[in-house]
Design a protein around this motif. Sequence first.
Motif, mmCIF file in Angstrom:
data_model
loop_
_atom_site.group_PDB
_atom_site.id
_atom_site.type_symbol
_atom_site.label_atom_id
_atom_site.label_comp_id
_atom_site.label_asym_id
_atom_site.label_seq_id
_atom_site.Cartn_x
_atom_site.Cartn_y
_atom_site.Cartn_z
ATOM 1 N N THR A 5 -5.576 4.353 15.462
ATOM 2 C CA THR A 5 -4.401 4.666 14.681
ATOM 3 C C THR A 5 -3.490 5.602 15.452
ATOM 4 N N GLY A 6 -2.281 5.680 15.017
ATOM 5 C CA GLY A 6 -1.255 6.491 15.643
ATOM 6 C C GLY A 6 0.054 6.102 15.023
ATOM 7 N N PRO A 7 1.158 6.658 15.472
ATOM 8 C CA PRO A 7 2.442 6.312 14.873
ATOM 9 C C PRO A 7 2.805 4.854 15.096
ATOM 10 N N VAL A 8 3.479 4.285 14.109
ATOM 11 C CA VAL A 8 4.042 2.942 14.262
ATOM 12 C C VAL A 8 5.374 3.108 14.974
ATOM 13 N N THR A 9 5.576 2.377 16.046
ATOM 14 C CA THR A 9 6.731 2.573 16.909
ATOM 15 C C THR A 9 7.665 1.371 16.886
ATOM 16 N N GLY A 129 9.419 4.967 -1.735
ATOM 17 C CA GLY A 129 9.329 6.323 -1.210
ATOM 18 C C GLY A 129 10.370 6.605 -0.147
ATOM 19 N N ILE A 130 11.007 7.784 -0.228
ATOM 20 C CA ILE A 130 11.935 8.219 0.819
ATOM 21 C C ILE A 130 11.169 8.230 2.138
ATOM 22 N N SER A 131 11.746 7.614 3.166
ATOM 23 C CA SER A 131 10.969 7.395 4.380
ATOM 24 C C SER A 131 11.735 7.794 5.631
ATOM 25 N N ASP A 132 10.988 7.856 6.728
ATOM 26 C CA ASP A 132 11.553 8.160 8.041
ATOM 27 C C ASP A 132 11.613 6.884 8.875
ATOM 28 N N ALA A 133 12.076 7.010 10.116
ATOM 29 C CA ALA A 133 12.221 5.830 10.965
ATOM 30 C C ALA A 133 10.881 5.146 11.206
ATOM 31 N N GLU A 134 9.810 5.932 11.387
ATOM 32 C CA GLU A 134 8.502 5.317 11.573
ATOM 33 C C GLU A 134 8.108 4.505 10.347
ATOM 34 N N GLY A 135 8.387 5.054 9.164
ATOM 35 C CA GLY A 135 8.063 4.333 7.940
ATOM 36 C C GLY A 135 8.817 3.025 7.838
ATOM 37 N N PHE A 136 10.098 3.029 8.190
ATOM 38 C CA PHE A 136 10.860 1.782 8.140
ATOM 39 C C PHE A 136 10.362 0.791 9.190
ATOM 40 N N ALA A 137 9.938 1.290 10.347
ATOM 41 C CA ALA A 137 9.327 0.399 11.331
ATOM 42 C C ALA A 137 8.071 -0.240 10.756
ATOM 43 N N ALA A 138 7.233 0.569 10.097
ATOM 44 C CA ALA A 138 6.000 0.048 9.508
ATOM 45 C C ALA A 138 6.299 -0.961 8.404
ATOM 46 N N MET A 139 7.306 -0.668 7.577
ATOM 47 C CA MET A 139 7.695 -1.628 6.544
ATOM 48 C C MET A 139 8.142 -2.944 7.166
ATOM 49 N N GLY A 140 8.905 -2.851 8.247
ATOM 50 C CA GLY A 140 9.323 -4.062 8.938
ATOM 51 C C GLY A 140 8.153 -4.844 9.495
ATOM 52 N N VAL A 141 7.143 -4.128 9.996
ATOM 53 C CA VAL A 141 5.938 -4.798 10.487
ATOM 54 C C VAL A 141 5.230 -5.518 9.353
#
Length: 217
Positions: A5-9, A129-141
Amino acid sequence: MSTSTGPVTADDLDLAVQHALAALERAPEGTDWDRPAGSLTWTCWETVEHLADDLFAYAAQLGPRKPPLTGEVPFVWEARREGGPANAIHADRTAGPSGLLQVLEAAGAFLVALVRVTGPQVRAYHGYGISDAEGFAAMGVVETLVHTHDLAEGLGLDWAPPAGVCARTVARLFPDAPAGQDPWRTLLWCTGRADLPGRQRPARWRWDGRPAAERTD
């Protein structure tokens, strides 16, 4: 990539989109893209449009200098038939499947680019949920992988995404997901598309887009 695991990029998102495109491009010439996409009530064509629309919409949330925190950027989303997906993005049918996939690739590129240039302190609205760029990347994934799964079922294609991308995305958006299972199977379980040993698939589901440090419940 590692399954750790780690940040979604942005690279994870780009990899997911490229794997999806490579799979969908294998659909034989003459394939009927108006057949249902797996268990969905949408056609395969509509599902690709919906996926492109998701990626575009997530990029749009990150796009303004001051991203919205109380609602979506007010594009007009509308369905072209009763029961179809409500999209702002539609592909020109005369361009055929290759044009449809080009629309998907372009929408994915928009989100990849916005994730790359958006600072970690930026927040934007999402209904989960209010999200950050990593969260939007993960949602896109998530959108890319699970809808490509739907499309692969509808089009009769064999397909499975990279395990590492799945593991990082599950960890970011589904913190309560069962541990120790195959990451791809776990993501399908989290989105109501598969069973896990000893667990029936959830009838209702949602992710938590908030950064981990900002979850208060």
